[in-house]
Design a protein around this motif. Sequence first.
Motif, short mmCIF file in Angstrom:
data_model
loop_
_atom_site.label_atom_id
_atom_site.label_comp_id
_atom_site.label_asym_id
_atom_site.label_seq_id
_atom_site.Cartn_x
_atom_site.Cartn_y
_atom_site.Cartn_z
N SER A 129 -27.55 -65.69 48.11
CA SER A 129 -27.55 -66.58 47.52
C SER A 129 -27.71 -65.93 46.24
O SER A 129 -26.79 -66.89 45.18
N LYS A 130 -27.82 -64.71 45.82
CA LYS A 130 -28.31 -64.83 44.10
C LYS A 130 -26.93 -63.28 44.54
O LYS A 130 -26.53 -62.39 43.12
N GLY A 131 -25.79 -63.42 45.28
CA GLY A 131 -24.60 -62.47 44.90
C GLY A 131 -24.73 -61.12 45.25
O GLY A 131 -24.16 -59.86 45.12
N ASP A 132 -26.30 -60.49 45.63
CA ASP A 132 -26.64 -59.44 46.17
C ASP A 132 -26.81 -58.83 47.46
O ASP A 132 -25.87 -59.78 48.80
N ASP A 133 -26.20 -57.56 48.14
CA ASP A 133 -26.29 -57.20 49.58
C ASP A 133 -27.44 -56.94 50.10
O ASP A 133 -28.17 -56.64 49.48
N VAL A 134 -27.68 -57.41 51.43
CA VAL A 134 -29.05 -56.52 52.09
C VAL A 134 -28.23 -55.83 53.37
O VAL A 134 -27.59 -56.53 53.90
N THR A 135 -29.23 -55.13 54.20
CA THR A 135 -28.81 -54.18 55.11
C THR A 135 -30.60 -54.18 55.68
O THR A 135 -31.23 -54.23 55.39
N VAL A 136 -30.52 -54.07 56.64
CA VAL A 136 -32.09 -54.84 58.01
C VAL A 136 -31.59 -53.64 58.64
O VAL A 136 -30.95 -54.00 59.77
N GLU A 137 -32.88 -53.58 59.14
CA GLU A 137 -32.53 -52.38 60.56
C GLU A 137 -34.98 -53.38 60.95
O GLU A 137 -35.64 -52.71 60.37
N LEU A 138 -33.91 -53.79 62.00
CA LEU A 138 -35.59 -54.27 62.91
C LEU A 138 -35.90 -53.07 64.00
O LEU A 138 -34.78 -52.80 64.77
N VAL A 139 -37.14 -51.92 63.52
CA VAL A 139 -37.34 -51.55 65.01
C VAL A 139 -38.71 -51.56 65.93
O VAL A 139 -39.62 -52.49 65.14
N ALA A 140 -37.90 -51.42 66.90
CA ALA A 140 -39.09 -52.42 68.06
C ALA A 140 -39.65 -51.32 68.74
O ALA A 140 -39.02 -50.04 69.38
N TYR A 141 -40.94 -50.49 69.01
CA TYR A 141 -41.91 -50.12 69.85
C TYR A 141 -43.04 -50.71 70.17
O TYR A 141 -43.35 -51.57 70.31
N GLY A 142 -43.72 -49.79 71.47
CA GLY A 142 -44.82 -50.28 71.92
C GLY A 142 -44.39 -50.82 72.84
O GLY A 142 -43.53 -51.63 72.93
N PRO A 143 -45.19 -52.34 72.73
CA PRO A 143 -45.10 -53.88 73.31
C PRO A 143 -44.37 -54.79 72.90
O PRO A 143 -43.62 -55.78 73.42
N GLY A 144 -44.00 -53.80 71.31
CA GLY A 144 -42.26 -54.74 70.79
C GLY A 144 -41.05 -54.87 71.31
O GLY A 144 -39.93 -55.50 71.26
N LEU A 145 -40.67 -53.53 72.51
CA LEU A 145 -39.74 -53.30 72.67
C LEU A 145 -39.45 -54.38 73.77
O LEU A 145 -38.06 -54.84 73.98
N ILE A 146 -40.17 -54.85 74.38
CA ILE A 146 -39.76 -55.86 75.27
C ILE A 146 -38.85 -57.28 74.36
O ILE A 146 -38.10 -57.81 75.10
N MET A 147 -38.77 -57.18 73.38
CA MET A 147 -38.23 -57.86 72.53
C MET A 147 -36.20 -57.57 72.61
O MET A 147 -36.00 -58.55 72.59
N LEU A 148 -36.50 -56.36 72.61
CA LEU A 148 -34.78 -55.70 73.32
C LEU A 148 -34.53 -55.52 74.36
O LEU A 148 -33.17 -54.94 74.35
N MET A 149 -34.91 -55.93 75.32
CA MET A 149 -34.63 -56.11 76.91
C MET A 149 -34.10 -57.27 77.53
O MET A 149 -34.74 -57.77 77.39
N PRO A 150 -33.04 -56.59 78.04
CA PRO A 150 -32.29 -58.01 78.61
C PRO A 150 -33.27 -58.78 80.11
O PRO A 150 -33.55 -57.87 80.07
N GLY B 134 -23.64 -63.25 64.11
CA GLY B 134 -23.95 -63.97 62.70
C GLY B 134 -24.16 -63.13 61.45
O GLY B 134 -23.69 -64.11 60.21
N LEU B 135 -25.16 -62.03 61.25
CA LEU B 135 -25.51 -61.33 60.14
C LEU B 135 -24.79 -59.76 59.92
O LEU B 135 -24.98 -58.33 60.67
N ASP B 136 -24.05 -59.62 59.34
CA ASP B 136 -23.30 -58.47 58.74
C ASP B 136 -24.93 -57.51 58.13
O ASP B 136 -25.52 -57.76 57.68
N HIS B 137 -23.55 -56.24 58.43
CA HIS B 137 -25.63 -55.16 58.17
C HIS B 137 -26.81 -55.34 58.40
O HIS B 137 -28.00 -55.53 58.03
N LEU B 138 -27.19 -55.67 59.99
CA LEU B 138 -27.97 -55.90 60.96
C LEU B 138 -28.25 -55.29 62.13
O LEU B 138 -26.97 -54.99 62.88
N GLN B 139 -29.29 -54.25 62.23
CA GLN B 139 -29.21 -53.54 63.13
C GLN B 139 -30.72 -53.21 63.99
O GLN B 139 -31.68 -53.54 63.77
N PHE B 140 -30.58 -53.20 65.03
CA PHE B 140 -31.49 -53.59 66.09
C PHE B 140 -31.59 -52.10 66.22
O PHE B 140 -31.58 -51.63 67.17
#
Length: 143
Positions: free
Chosen positions: A54-75, A90-96
């Motif tokens: 909304s401010k006209g800025d770019d953003v890149t995000v990387e979510l890193v999951a490990y330990g018990p949080g890895l379940i978040m990325l398990m099919p 839907g979001l450009d520049h988002l990495q899991f």
Amino acid sequence: MKKLILAAVLAGAPVFAWAEGVMHKIAVHVNSGDAQVMNIALNNIENVVSYYKSKGDDVTVELVAYGPGLIMLMPGQSPVEERVKTMHLGLDHLQFSACGNTLAKMSKKAGKELSVMEEAQVVPSGVVRLVELQEDGYAYVKP
């Protein structure tokens, strides 16, 4: 402005210029198997991307999951699987990123090779990946 930049370049001064906006880099850390924590992390990502765009800025995000949080990325096991898929599309520049160390330990315990969602990449170590991102100038967020 052009004369000022030219004078700075001729004087040997470093010049940093952005045509539009600023690039924000954010590392999000999930090491909890709690669905509420996972949803908060995903909410944080959506909110920060929306704010900066909304401010006209770019953003890149990387979510890193490990330990018990890895379940978040398990099919088939992730309580937020559909949301991860939707956000990845839907979001450009988002990495899991999924911790390879945790995945190997979980596979050994299960007695079979486990996998992560196709929207995620496996990194050797979740903790090391977070360190690397911070060394590369990423802001650190842990919901």
